[in-house]
Design a protein around this motif. Structure first.
Motif, PDB file in Angstrom:
ATOM      1  N   ILE A   1      -5.398  -6.915 -51.519  1.00  0.00           N
ATOM      2  CA  ILE A   1      -5.469  -7.497 -50.176  1.00  0.00           C
ATOM      3  C   ILE A   1      -6.405  -8.699 -50.171  1.00  0.00           C
ATOM      4  N   HIS A   2      -7.549  -8.552 -50.819  1.00  0.00           N
ATOM      5  CA  HIS A   2      -8.552  -9.611 -50.819  1.00  0.00           C
ATOM      6  C   HIS A   2      -8.121 -10.834 -51.640  1.00  0.00           C
ATOM      7  N   TYR A   3      -7.563 -10.608 -52.816  1.00  0.00           N
ATOM      8  CA  TYR A   3      -7.260 -11.706 -53.729  1.00  0.00           C
ATOM      9  C   TYR A   3      -5.837 -12.238 -53.645  1.00  0.00           C
TER      10      TYR A   3
ATOM     11  N   HIS B   1      -7.039   2.963 -54.850  1.00  0.00           N
ATOM     12  CA  HIS B   1      -7.446   2.368 -53.580  1.00  0.00           C
ATOM     13  C   HIS B   1      -8.332   1.133 -53.797  1.00  0.00           C
ATOM     14  N   HIS B   2      -9.061   1.081 -54.916  1.00  0.00           N
ATOM     15  CA  HIS B   2      -9.828  -0.125 -55.238  1.00  0.00           C
ATOM     16  C   HIS B   2      -8.877  -1.269 -55.574  1.00  0.00           C
ATOM     17  N   LEU B   3      -7.840  -0.947 -56.319  1.00  0.00           N
ATOM     18  CA  LEU B   3      -6.844  -1.965 -56.663  1.00  0.00           C
ATOM     19  C   LEU B   3      -6.153  -2.487 -55.413  1.00  0.00           C
ATOM     20  N   ALA B   4      -5.887  -1.593 -54.465  1.00  0.00           N
ATOM     21  CA  ALA B   4      -5.237  -2.008 -53.221  1.00  0.00           C
ATOM     22  C   ALA B   4      -6.131  -2.954 -52.425  1.00  0.00           C
TER      23      ALA B   4
ATOM     24  N   GLU C   1      -4.557 -25.035 -54.744  1.00  0.00           N
ATOM     25  CA  GLU C   1      -5.785 -24.372 -55.186  1.00  0.00           C
ATOM     26  C   GLU C   1      -5.733 -22.872 -54.905  1.00  0.00           C
ATOM     27  N   ILE C   2      -5.265 -22.497 -53.730  1.00  0.00           N
ATOM     28  CA  ILE C   2      -5.173 -21.076 -53.382  1.00  0.00           C
ATOM     29  C   ILE C   2      -4.176 -20.373 -54.289  1.00  0.00           C
ATOM     30  N   GLU C   3      -3.029 -21.008 -54.530  1.00  0.00           N
ATOM     31  CA  GLU C   3      -2.026 -20.391 -55.407  1.00  0.00           C
ATOM     32  C   GLU C   3      -2.560 -20.224 -56.823  1.00  0.00           C
ATOM     33  N   GLN C   4      -3.373 -21.166 -57.296  1.00  0.00           N
ATOM     34  CA  GLN C   4      -3.960 -21.042 -58.628  1.00  0.00           C
ATOM     35  C   GLN C   4      -4.934 -19.863 -58.694  1.00  0.00           C
ATOM     36  N   VAL C   5      -5.727 -19.677 -57.633  1.00  0.00           N
ATOM     37  CA  VAL C   5      -6.664 -18.547 -57.593  1.00  0.00           C
ATOM     38  C   VAL C   5      -5.889 -17.232 -57.637  1.00  0.00           C
ATOM     39  N   VAL C   6      -4.818 -17.143 -56.859  1.00  0.00           N
ATOM     40  CA  VAL C   6      -3.998 -15.930 -56.820  1.00  0.00           C
ATOM     41  C   VAL C   6      -3.373 -15.682 -58.192  1.00  0.00           C
ATOM     42  N   GLU C   7      -2.863 -16.737 -58.802  1.00  0.00           N
ATOM     43  CA  GLU C   7      -2.229 -16.585 -60.116  1.00  0.00           C
ATOM     44  C   GLU C   7      -3.238 -16.128 -61.168  1.00  0.00           C
ATOM     45  N   ARG C   8      -4.454 -16.709 -61.129  1.00  0.00           N
ATOM     46  CA  ARG C   8      -5.491 -16.282 -62.085  1.00  0.00           C
ATOM     47  C   ARG C   8      -5.820 -14.804 -61.899  1.00  0.00           C
ATOM     48  N   TYR C   9      -5.908 -14.355 -60.657  1.00  0.00           N
ATOM     49  CA  TYR C   9      -6.189 -12.945 -60.401  1.00  0.00           C
ATOM     50  C   TYR C   9      -5.070 -12.067 -60.955  1.00  0.00           C
ATOM     51  N   GLU C  10      -3.812 -12.458 -60.704  1.00  0.00           N
ATOM     52  CA  GLU C  10      -2.685 -11.641 -61.166  1.00  0.00           C
ATOM     53  C   GLU C  10      -2.636 -11.588 -62.691  1.00  0.00           C
ATOM     54  N   VAL C  11      -2.914 -12.688 -63.357  1.00  0.00           N
ATOM     55  CA  VAL C  11      -2.941 -12.704 -64.824  1.00  0.00           C
ATOM     56  C   VAL C  11      -4.054 -11.789 -65.335  1.00  0.00           C
ATOM     57  N   LYS C  12      -5.224 -11.861 -64.692  1.00  0.00           N
ATOM     58  CA  LYS C  12      -6.348 -11.005 -65.079  1.00  0.00           C
ATOM     59  C   LYS C  12      -5.979  -9.536 -64.919  1.00  0.00           C
ATOM     60  N   ARG C  13      -5.356  -9.183 -63.818  1.00  0.00           N
ATOM     61  CA  ARG C  13      -4.945  -7.791 -63.572  1.00  0.00           C
ATOM     62  C   ARG C  13      -3.931  -7.327 -64.609  1.00  0.00           C
ATOM     63  N   MET C  14      -2.973  -8.193 -64.939  1.00  0.00           N
ATOM     64  CA  MET C  14      -1.973  -7.815 -65.949  1.00  0.00           C
ATOM     65  C   MET C  14      -2.639  -7.579 -67.308  1.00  0.00           C
ATOM     66  N   LYS C  15      -3.613  -8.435 -67.668  1.00  0.00           N
ATOM     67  CA  LYS C  15      -4.321  -8.263 -68.938  1.00  0.00           C
ATOM     68  C   LYS C  15      -5.093  -6.952 -68.949  1.00  0.00           C
ATOM     69  N   GLU C  16      -5.774  -6.658 -67.841  1.00  0.00           N
ATOM     70  CA  GLU C  16      -6.520  -5.400 -67.762  1.00  0.00           C
ATOM     71  C   GLU C  16      -5.585  -4.204 -67.891  1.00  0.00           C
ATOM     72  N   GLU C  17      -4.467  -4.252 -67.217  1.00  0.00           N
ATOM     73  CA  GLU C  17      -3.507  -3.140 -67.263  1.00  0.00           C
ATOM     74  C   GLU C  17      -2.931  -2.990 -68.667  1.00  0.00           C
ATOM     75  N   ARG C  18      -2.591  -4.115 -69.287  1.00  0.00           N
ATOM     76  CA  ARG C  18      -2.050  -4.077 -70.641  1.00  0.00           C
ATOM     77  C   ARG C  18      -3.078  -3.500 -71.615  1.00  0.00           C
ATOM     78  N   ALA C  19      -4.333  -3.920 -71.477  1.00  0.00           N
ATOM     79  CA  ALA C  19      -5.388  -3.416 -72.358  1.00  0.00           C
ATOM     80  C   ALA C  19      -5.566  -1.917 -72.162  1.00  0.00           C
ATOM     81  N   TYR C  20      -5.508  -1.467 -70.934  1.00  0.00           N
ATOM     82  CA  TYR C  20      -5.658  -0.036 -70.651  1.00  0.00           C
ATOM     83  C   TYR C  20      -4.496   0.756 -71.251  1.00  0.00           C
ATOM     84  N   GLN C  21      -3.278   0.231 -71.135  1.00  0.00           N
ATOM     85  CA  GLN C  21      -2.100   0.938 -71.643  1.00  0.00           C
ATOM     86  C   GLN C  21      -2.091   1.019 -73.168  1.00  0.00           C
ATOM     87  N   THR C  22      -2.700   0.034 -73.839  1.00  0.00           N
ATOM     88  CA  THR C  22      -2.678   0.045 -75.308  1.00  0.00           C
ATOM     89  C   THR C  22      -3.779   0.919 -75.911  1.00  0.00           C
ATOM     90  N   MET C  23      -4.704   1.397 -75.073  1.00  0.00           N
ATOM     91  CA  MET C  23      -5.770   2.263 -75.569  1.00  0.00           C
ATOM     92  C   MET C  23      -5.203   3.625 -75.975  1.00  0.00           C
TER      93      MET C  23
END
Length: 127
Positions: free
Chosen positions: A83-85, A76-79, A40-62
């Motif tokens: 740490i939290h997620y 520093h917010h990302l850092a 369950e914890i690994e799934q939460v971490v993976e979902r967060y990482e996928v979300k971050r990658m999507k956000e970064e990809r969307a930002y780069q394509t703008m």
């Protein structure tokens, strides 16, 4: 019965001795529960990482103009998010895996007729 208060390697006393046969079913359920928590914890971490990658990809394509107006989270917010997620949950996963290996070690090192002492952390959940 001289080892009633045997000390573990970290200096803390072990739990009360019990027959291994009565503890084995509990240990199997304990291991299964801890492995489920790890998943369950690994799934939460993976979902967060996928979300971050999507956000970064969307930002780069703008376009550069849209980037200027949209704003990106400060580093520093990302850092702090990382740490939290990711970092803290993965530390928890390491602890859970250590508990799992400790329980598996107890099962492999003892025969059903043996009298064994189980660590207090595990025994708390046995009661």
């Amino acid at each position: 019965m001289m080892m009633l208060k045997a000390l573990r390697s970290d200096g803390r006393p072990q739990g009360t001795p019990r027959k291994a046969a009565e503890v084995f079913p509990f240990l199997e359920a304990y291991i299964a529960r801890k492995e489920q928590q790890v998943l369950e914890i690994e799934q939460v971490v993976e979902r967060y990482e996928v979300k971050r990658m999507k956000e970064e990809r969307a930002y780069q394509t703008m376009s550069s103009l849209r980037r200027m107006f949209s704003g990106k989270k400060p580093d520093h917010h990302l850092a702090v998010e990382y740490i939290h997620y990711v970092k803290k949950p993965m530390e928890q996963v390491r602890k859970l895996r250590a508990e799992i290996s400790q329980a598996k070690q107890i099962m492999t090192d003892s025969k059903p007729g043996d009298v064994i002492s189980i660590p207090e952390e595990i025994e708390e959940q046995l009661s």
